[in-house]
Write a protein that holds these residues in place. Structure first.
Motif, PDB file in Angstrom:
ATOM      1  N   PHE A 244       0.816  -1.214   0.000  1.00  0.00           N
ATOM      2  CA  PHE A 244       0.000   0.000   0.000  1.00  0.00           C
ATOM      3  C   PHE A 244       0.850   1.265   0.000  1.00  0.00           C
ATOM      4  O   PHE A 244       0.320   2.361  -0.092  1.00  0.00           O
ATOM      5  N   GLY A 245       2.157   1.136   0.098  1.00  0.00           N
ATOM      6  CA  GLY A 245       3.013   2.314   0.197  1.00  0.00           C
ATOM      7  C   GLY A 245       3.257   2.689   1.644  1.00  0.00           C
ATOM      8  O   GLY A 245       2.746   2.068   2.572  1.00  0.00           O
ATOM      9  N   SER A 246       4.049   3.743   1.839  1.00  0.00           N
ATOM     10  CA  SER A 246       4.477   4.149   3.184  1.00  0.00           C
ATOM     11  C   SER A 246       3.486   5.120   3.811  1.00  0.00           C
ATOM     12  O   SER A 246       3.315   6.242   3.325  1.00  0.00           O
ATOM     13  N   VAL A 247       2.864   4.689   4.888  1.00  0.00           N
ATOM     14  CA  VAL A 247       1.985   5.568   5.658  1.00  0.00           C
ATOM     15  C   VAL A 247       2.862   6.423   6.563  1.00  0.00           C
ATOM     16  O   VAL A 247       3.760   5.902   7.231  1.00  0.00           O
ATOM     17  N   ASP A 248       2.652   7.725   6.572  1.00  0.00           N
ATOM     18  CA  ASP A 248       3.485   8.606   7.387  1.00  0.00           C
ATOM     19  C   ASP A 248       3.314   8.281   8.867  1.00  0.00           C
ATOM     20  O   ASP A 248       2.255   7.795   9.307  1.00  0.00           O
ATOM     21  N   THR A 249       4.353   8.553   9.658  1.00  0.00           N
ATOM     22  CA  THR A 249       4.338   8.178  11.074  1.00  0.00           C
ATOM     23  C   THR A 249       3.287   8.945  11.867  1.00  0.00           C
ATOM     24  O   THR A 249       2.820   8.457  12.899  1.00  0.00           O
ATOM     25  N   GLY A 250       2.902  10.141  11.412  1.00  0.00           N
ATOM     26  CA  GLY A 250       1.829  10.861  12.090  1.00  0.00           C
ATOM     27  C   GLY A 250       0.515  10.108  12.016  1.00  0.00           C
ATOM     28  O   GLY A 250      -0.222  10.006  13.006  1.00  0.00           O
ATOM     29  N   THR A 251       0.218   9.554  10.844  1.00  0.00           N
ATOM     30  CA  THR A 251      -1.001   8.767  10.681  1.00  0.00           C
ATOM     31  C   THR A 251      -0.880   7.438  11.419  1.00  0.00           C
ATOM     32  O   THR A 251      -1.863   6.945  11.983  1.00  0.00           O
ATOM     33  N   ILE A 315      -1.604   4.268  -0.855  1.00  0.00           N
ATOM     34  CA  ILE A 315      -1.739   5.404   0.058  1.00  0.00           C
ATOM     35  C   ILE A 315      -1.811   6.729  -0.688  1.00  0.00           C
ATOM     36  O   ILE A 315      -2.477   7.675  -0.245  1.00  0.00           O
ATOM     37  N   SER A 316      -1.165   6.811  -1.852  1.00  0.00           N
ATOM     38  CA  SER A 316      -1.161   8.064  -2.611  1.00  0.00           C
ATOM     39  C   SER A 316      -2.546   8.419  -3.144  1.00  0.00           C
ATOM     40  O   SER A 316      -2.775   9.547  -3.579  1.00  0.00           O
ATOM     41  N   LEU A 317      -3.485   7.460  -3.128  1.00  0.00           N
ATOM     42  CA  LEU A 317      -4.849   7.713  -3.597  1.00  0.00           C
ATOM     43  C   LEU A 317      -5.835   7.910  -2.446  1.00  0.00           C
ATOM     44  O   LEU A 317      -7.035   8.096  -2.675  1.00  0.00           O
ATOM     45  N   LEU A 318      -5.348   7.882  -1.212  1.00  0.00           N
ATOM     46  CA  LEU A 318      -6.232   8.060  -0.055  1.00  0.00           C
ATOM     47  C   LEU A 318      -6.633   9.529   0.052  1.00  0.00           C
ATOM     48  O   LEU A 318      -5.766  10.397   0.246  1.00  0.00           O
ATOM     49  N   GLN A 435       1.127  -4.070  -7.572  1.00  0.00           N
ATOM     50  CA  GLN A 435       2.559  -4.229  -7.342  1.00  0.00           C
ATOM     51  C   GLN A 435       3.355  -3.304  -8.263  1.00  0.00           C
ATOM     52  O   GLN A 435       4.339  -2.689  -7.855  1.00  0.00           O
ATOM     53  N   SER A 436       2.896  -3.193  -9.512  1.00  0.00           N
ATOM     54  CA  SER A 436       3.537  -2.275 -10.450  1.00  0.00           C
ATOM     55  C   SER A 436       3.416  -0.834  -9.967  1.00  0.00           C
ATOM     56  O   SER A 436       4.376  -0.056 -10.044  1.00  0.00           O
ATOM     57  N   LEU A 437       2.236  -0.487  -9.442  1.00  0.00           N
ATOM     58  CA  LEU A 437       2.014   0.862  -8.916  1.00  0.00           C
ATOM     59  C   LEU A 437       2.920   1.138  -7.736  1.00  0.00           C
ATOM     60  O   LEU A 437       3.572   2.197  -7.661  1.00  0.00           O
ATOM     61  N   ASP A 438       3.004   0.196  -6.805  1.00  0.00           N
ATOM     62  CA  ASP A 438       3.830   0.375  -5.611  1.00  0.00           C
ATOM     63  C   ASP A 438       5.305   0.474  -5.978  1.00  0.00           C
ATOM     64  O   ASP A 438       6.046   1.283  -5.417  1.00  0.00           O
ATOM     65  N   THR A 439       5.738  -0.334  -6.935  1.00  0.00           N
ATOM     66  CA  THR A 439       7.140  -0.291  -7.366  1.00  0.00           C
ATOM     67  C   THR A 439       7.481   1.048  -7.999  1.00  0.00           C
ATOM     68  O   THR A 439       8.552   1.621  -7.750  1.00  0.00           O
ATOM     69  N   LEU A 440       6.577   1.567  -8.811  1.00  0.00           N
ATOM     70  CA  LEU A 440       6.828   2.847  -9.469  1.00  0.00           C
ATOM     71  C   LEU A 440       6.879   3.996  -8.472  1.00  0.00           C
ATOM     72  O   LEU A 440       7.765   4.852  -8.538  1.00  0.00           O
ATOM     73  N   LEU A 441       5.935   4.022  -7.544  1.00  0.00           N
ATOM     74  CA  LEU A 441       5.831   5.168  -6.637  1.00  0.00           C
ATOM     75  C   LEU A 441       6.819   5.108  -5.491  1.00  0.00           C
ATOM     76  O   LEU A 441       7.281   6.143  -5.011  1.00  0.00           O
ATOM     77  N   GLY A 442       7.153   3.895  -5.018  1.00  0.00           N
ATOM     78  CA  GLY A 442       8.083   3.798  -3.900  1.00  0.00           C
ATOM     79  C   GLY A 442       7.575   4.567  -2.700  1.00  0.00           C
ATOM     80  O   GLY A 442       6.463   4.348  -2.224  1.00  0.00           O
ATOM     81  N   ALA A 443       8.383   5.509  -2.221  1.00  0.00           N
ATOM     82  CA  ALA A 443       8.003   6.308  -1.049  1.00  0.00           C
ATOM     83  C   ALA A 443       7.370   7.642  -1.443  1.00  0.00           C
ATOM     84  O   ALA A 443       7.216   8.524  -0.586  1.00  0.00           O
ATOM     85  N   ASP A 444       6.985   7.804  -2.724  1.00  0.00           N
ATOM     86  CA  ASP A 444       6.372   9.064  -3.157  1.00  0.00           C
ATOM     87  C   ASP A 444       5.083   9.326  -2.386  1.00  0.00           C
ATOM     88  O   ASP A 444       4.328   8.404  -2.088  1.00  0.00           O
TER      89      ASP A 444
END
Length: 574
Positions: A244-251, A315-318, A435-444
């Motif tokens: 799902f990508g990296s959720v920020d530590t605040g969240t 996460i980038s689409l939340l 998986q392709s989406l997560d690989t492309l975006l990384g920590a974006d």
């Protein structure tokens, strides 16, 4: 009010370090980062500004260093893997971690290859730049610039054609090595006093965020810190387990707190003590490690719901962070909701995505507190109904689509609608998975890299900003600069039936795609109509405004409502 730690036994002593001495100390393992402020959060622009300030002679702030005895140990500093020898006076960074970590890594040949430490100096433009794709003759890497012998060798080899810039290189190299950093040295054995200083320094003046302060306050002892669960590690674990990508530590922090009580914005300083709490925790006997591990599990269940049931892959689409916090609380108390309640929860999620900011006045605190208070342990049906009731009077709305900005909620909703189409590669015809989406975006933090512009230049500035001028391409293999050509020239490797599916996955058909060559403005106008139509259809299916929010059949106690005496007599059998 408790007086807290007794204070320092002696006042800090002031000193200065030249970078030419301080950075090698870090490389030798003499400079350490206490685990209570381990997380590194600077981006490339922060590192560039740091070096620019140094060369211009600007102050970069004082360091606060804790002088203490150290045993031999292997550890990491940013990207550097170091070995610390035993020493009676090692320097532990209480304030200045971001700066020291950036300096030690960007000036090291081992740390330099990794973002955000890949910094070069442009001798011609006289400025620091971030990892040029193809370094030119006047680009010199910082580890070379910082080491006089390496710099001289560079001018004899790779930089031979840049000899006219030797004076500039020598000026900057000298400025780097001789730059003086002021520091305060604290000699104190009481770790509580140091965390108290850390807390106070970051609550007055330049503030750290709430998650960092929470991590410092509940950091525990140094021993075993590398193996303990932290907010940052929860984020990494959730990303690894779900894609799902990296959720920020605040969240992450708000989610962990929401699981334990309805108000995720409560006072964090008494979270793991009974004294001083205004309300009793819902898990009173739980220690910190259990709270973290169970919080991670609830987060994973919430994220799984978003991916599998709500159609939100990353996460980038939340649209709003408060939605994930609320879902974490719900799944903490109801790990396996009834199937009909999953549908109601999906309905709630999308309705909140559309009207939540208006109902809760755009406030994360009001949003998460109000919904958190509606989730009552042991009452799954009642909790869902109470949350739905908070927006019962809200008028159903559909978002506008006049502009496409990946950091805005409306655009994230549009991308979720496009994801439901199963976007395909323009070059292979393959469906692009999460998986392709997560690989492309990384920590974006946004999906900008997965949503390239079709026409960077069109006659109408208005239509240039439309969603119609974007594609959802979560892959690094499709050449972005060739999108108009790819749309109008079917790849020989893709058969006709698959190509129709490719175009449909991007709200196109052959006739509209052909307009990409013939008339860009008409192409965008036609596609914009389809974007709006598909978006409205997607949200109608997901939000289900016209449906009644009925509970599951399991919640209706039908057996208790019919007494046996009320049933008709059984027929007599001959």
């Amino acid at each position: 009010m408790s007086s807290g730690p007794a204070g320092l036994e002696a006042q800090p002593t002031a000193t200065t370090y030249e970078l030419g001495d301080l950075v090698p100390l870090a490389w030798a393992g003499r400079v350490r980062v206490p685990h209570f402020q381990r997380d590194f959060r600077w981006q490339s622009q922060d590192v560039l500004r740091l070096f620019d300030s140094i060369v211009k002679g600007y102050p970069i702030g004082n360091l606060l260093l804790w002088v203490r005895r150290q045993q031999a140990e292997e550890f990491t500093l940013g990207r550097l893997k170091l070995t610390a020898p035993p020493h009676d006076e090692s320097l532990w960074v209480v304030d200045g971690q971001q700066r020291l970590t950036s300096l030690a890594n960007a000036l090291s040949t081992d740390g330099h290859p990794y973002k955000p430490f890949t910094v070069y100096y442009d001798l011609a433009a006289r400025e620091f730049v971030e990892s040029p794709r193809s370094p030119e003759r006047h680009h010199v890497a910082l580890p070379v610039l910082f080491d006089l012998k390496k710099l001289l060798t560079w001018f004899r080899t790779d930089g031979m054609d840049a000899s006219e810039y030797f004076d500039e290189a020598e000026r900057v190299a000298t400025a780097l090595r001789q730059y003086k950093v002021p520091a305060y040295l604290v000699r104190q054995d009481d770790r509580d006093a140091l965390t108290d200083i850390f807390d106070r320094m970051n609550n007055y003046g330049r503030r750290l965020n709430r998650a960092e302060i929470f991590s410092a306050l509940y950091s525990g002892e140094e021993k075993g810190a590398d193996d303990r669960l932290t907010l940052a590690r929860i984020s990494d674990n959730v990303a690894a387990r779900t894609g799902f990508g990296s959720v920020d530590t605040g969240t992450i922090l708000a989610s962990v707190l929401a699981r334990r009580g309805p108000d995720p914005m409560r006072d964090i300083r008494v979270e793991f003590s009974i004294a001083g709490r205004r309300t009793q925790p819902e898990f009173p006997d739980e220690d910190q490690l259990t709270a973290y591990s169970q919080g991670e599990e609830a987060l994973v269940r919430a994220v799984t719901f978003l991916i599998r049931d709500a159609g939100l892959p990353h996460i980038s689409l939340l649209p709003y962070r408060a939605l994930l916090v609320t879902l974490t609380r719900f799944f903490a108390h109801f790990p396996e909701p009834h199937p009909n309640n999953i549908r109601l929860l999906r309905r709630l999620f999308w309705r909140l995505s559309l009207v939540g900011p208006m109902v809760f006045k755009g406030s994360f605190t009001l949003f998460s507190r109000t919904l958190g208070s509606k989730i009552r342990p042991g009452d799954e049906e009642g909790s869902l109904r109470a949350m739905l009731d908070t927006i019962a009077d809200a008028r159903p709305v559909m978002p506008g689509a006049e502009r496409f900005r990946t950091n805005e909620a409306t655009t994230k909703i549009i991308l979720s609608a496009w994801w439901s189409l199963g976007p395909r590669s323009l070059t292979t015809g393959e469906i692009l998975d999460s998986q392709s989406l997560d690989t492309l975006l990384g920590a974006d933090r946004t999906a900008a890299n997965a949503a390239p512009m079709i026409f960077p230049r069109v006659k109408s500035p208005k239509s240039r900003l439309w969603p119609a001028n974007r594609l959802f391409l979560p892959t690094a293999s499709d050449p972005v600069s060739e999108i108009p050509t790819l749309l109008t020239h079917q790849s020989p490797e893709i058969d006709d039936e698959t190509w129709e599916s490719v175009l449909a996955s991007h709200l196109l058909d052959r006739d509209v795609a052909a307009l990409a060559d013939e008339d860009r403005d008409i192409f965008l106008a036609r596609r914009q109509e389809r974007v709006l139509q598909q978006l409205n259809g997607f949200l109608r299916r997901m939000a289900e405004w016209e449906y009644e929010d009925t509970p599951s059949l399991d919640s209706l106690d039908l057996d208790d409502e019919i007494e046996e005496s009320d049933l008709p007599p059984a027929p007599e059998v001959d």
